[in-house]
Design an enzyme around this catalytic site. Structure first.
Site, mmCIF file in Angstrom:
data_model
loop_
_atom_site.group_PDB
_atom_site.id
_atom_site.type_symbol
_atom_site.label_atom_id
_atom_site.label_comp_id
_atom_site.label_asym_id
_atom_site.label_seq_id
_atom_site.Cartn_x
_atom_site.Cartn_y
_atom_site.Cartn_z
ATOM 1 N N LYS A 160 0.864 -1.178 0.000
ATOM 2 C CA LYS A 160 0.000 0.000 0.000
ATOM 3 C C LYS A 160 0.903 1.232 0.000
ATOM 4 O O LYS A 160 1.037 1.924 0.991
ATOM 5 C CB LYS A 160 -0.957 -0.027 1.187
ATOM 6 C CG LYS A 160 -2.058 -1.074 1.030
ATOM 7 C CD LYS A 160 -3.056 -1.071 2.157
ATOM 8 C CE LYS A 160 -4.274 -0.232 1.848
ATOM 9 N NZ LYS A 160 -5.250 -0.945 0.996
HETATM 10 C C1 LIG Z 1 -6.316 -1.673 0.433
HETATM 11 C C2 LIG Z 1 -6.514 -2.131 -0.974
HETATM 12 C C3 LIG Z 1 -7.403 -3.152 -1.318
HETATM 13 C C4 LIG Z 1 -8.299 -3.801 -0.312
HETATM 14 O O1 LIG Z 1 -7.579 -4.449 0.700
HETATM 15 P P1 LIG Z 1 -8.195 -4.657 2.137
HETATM 16 O O2 LIG Z 1 -7.135 -5.329 2.908
HETATM 17 O O3 LIG Z 1 -9.385 -5.523 1.976
HETATM 18 O O4 LIG Z 1 -8.561 -3.308 2.639
HETATM 19 C C5 LIG Z 1 -7.445 -3.551 -2.634
HETATM 20 N N1 LIG Z 1 -6.701 -2.968 -3.570
HETATM 21 C C6 LIG Z 1 -5.836 -1.984 -3.282
HETATM 22 C C7 LIG Z 1 -5.021 -1.374 -4.356
HETATM 23 C C8 LIG Z 1 -5.735 -1.525 -1.969
HETATM 24 O O5 LIG Z 1 -4.903 -0.522 -1.697
#
Ligand SMILES: *Cc1c(COP(=O)(O)O)cnc(C)c1O
Length: 316
Positions: A160
Site C-alpha cells: 500500500k
Molecule cells: C487496500 C486495498 C485493497 C483492499 O484491501 P483490504 O485489505 O481488503 O482493505 C485492494 N486494492 C488496493 C489497491 C488496496 O490498496
C-alpha cells in the site's frame, strides 16, 4: 467527512493534538512517494456499546510488509502499534464507524529524489468517521479501464504505497468522466486485476470466482475474510484464478470488496447488465453475514475483532 477531525492523532510515538501535528511546507515533494499506509475500519455496535476494529493485527502486519517492500525502516512493532491505536481511539472517545489510517513516510526528503535507503521513517495514525454502507442498497456501475494495472516489475502491487495509487486515480477519473462509478483494471496479460483500492469477485454457475494473487492484486484482508465466509458460512465453492473481461459480462453477480468498499455490488460492466441488473442473492446474503461479523453479532469470527474498550481510561 467534511470538517470532522479527531482531537488527537498519534505521531511518532505520542498522542498529539490535531492542531499541533503540522510540518513545514518545504517538506512536501518526495516525502509521500515512498510512503506506505494501511486502511483499517472500526465498527460501532450500539447494543454492546463497543467499537470493534476489524482484523487489526493483520493490517498492522501488512504495514510491516509494505514498509519492507519499499525499504522503509519502521521503528514500531505490531504490538506497539496495536496499543497506540487502541489508546488513540479511547482518547478520542470514538463512538461511531471509523477509518483508521497509519502512514509511514520519510521526512526530510529534500534533494533526495532517489535512493532514499536507510532513512528513518515517521509514523502517523489518523482517524476519521466513515459510516458503513453495507445493506443500504449502495451499488455501482463499472467500466473496464483503458489504463493497465501496475505490475510486479513496475511498482509492487502488494504494497500500500502511495505512488501506486496514481494508477487507480487515473482509471477512476476516466471512469467518472465517462459516466461510470468505478473502474476495473486489467493486468498486462489482459486479465481482470482489481478496482482502484478494492478487489473484484464474481458469481458464475454457483461458484464464487476471484482473481488469484498472481493477477496483480493487492492481497486484500477483506477478500480473505469473504473467501472464508463464502466457504464456511454459505457453503459455496470459491475459485481463485485469472478472469477474462467477458466473463464479467456473463457473470450472474459481481462485487468489489475491500476495507473502504466493504462489499459493493456491481450492477453493470461496460453497460452489460450483471445478471438481471439487480443486487444478486449471494452478494446480499454475504453482506448480511459480513455485517454481523463486523458488528460483533457472530461469535464464530470473534478472533477477527479487537474490542477497543471505549469506556476504558486512555493512557499514552
Ligand atoms: C487496500 C486495498 C485493497 C483492499 O484491501 P483490504 O485489505 O481488503 O482493505 C485492494 N486494492 C488496493 C489497491 C488496496 O490498496
Amino acid at each position: 467527512m467534511g470538517d470532522a477531525h479527531p482531537t488527537y492523532l498519534w505521531w511518532n510515538g505520542k498522542q498529539t493534538r490535531w492542531e499541533d501535528a503540522t510540518v513545514h511546507v518545504t517538506d512536501l515533494g518526495w516525502s509521500t512517494v515512498g510512503a506506505v499506509f494501511e486502511g483499517i475500519r472500526a465498527y460501532w455496535d450500539d447494543g454492546a456499546e463497543e467499537l470493534y476494529i476489524f482484523r487489526l493485527r493483520e493490517h498492522l502486519d501488512r504495514l510491516h510488509q509494505s514498509t519492507k517492500l519499499v525499504r522503509l525502516p519502521l521503528a514500531y512493532s505490531t504490538d506497539e502499534l496495536t496499543r497506540a491505536t487502541l489508546n488513540l481511539l479511547r482518547a478520542n472517545g470514538t463512538r461511531e464507524d471509523t477509518y483508521i489510517r497509519p502512514m509511514a513516510y520519510t521526512a526530510n526528503t529534500s534533494g533526495k529524489r532517489f535512493a532514499q535507503v536507510g532513512q528513518d521513517s515517521d509514523l502517523l495514525i489518523n482517524t476519521n468517521p466513515m459510516p458503513s454502507h453495507l445493506l443500504t442498497g449502495h451499488a455501482q456501475h463499472a467500466k473496464v479501464s483503458s489504463w493497465t494495472r501496475i505490475s510486479d516489475n513496475v511498482m509492487p502491487p502488494r504494497a500500500k504505497n502511495f505512488s501506486n495509487y496514481r494508477n487507480g486515480q487515473l482509471a477512476s477519473m476516466e471512469a467518472r468522466t465517462d459516466g461510470y462509478d468505478v473502474a476495473f483494471l486489467l493486468n498486462p496479460a489482459g486479465k481482470v486485476s482489481e478496482a482502484p483500492g478494492a478487489c473484484v469477485a464474481m458469481v458464475r454457475d454457483g461458484r464464487l470466482i476471484t482473481p488469484d494473487v498472481g493477477s496483480g492484486i493487492l492481497e486484500s484482508i477483506t477478500r480473505d475474510a469473504l473467501i472464508t465466509l463464502v466457504r464456511e458460512v454459505l457453503g459455496v465453492e470459491v475459485v481463485e484464478r485469472p478472469i477474462d473481461r467477458t466473463e464479467l459480462y456473463l457473470a450472474d453477480e459481481v462485487f468489489t470488496c475491500g476495507t473502504a468498499a466493504e462489499i459493493t455490488p456491481i450492477l453493470s460492466v461496460d453497460r452489460y447488465d450483471v445478471g438481471d441488473g439487480q443486487i444478486g442473492p449471494l452478494t446480499r446474503e454475504l453482506e448480511r453475514r459480513f455485517h454481523d461479523v463486523l458488528r460483533g453479532r457472530e461469535e464464530r469470527y470473534a478472533h477477527w475483532r479487537t474490542p477497543v474498550g471505549v469506556g476504558a481510561l486512555a493512557t499514552a
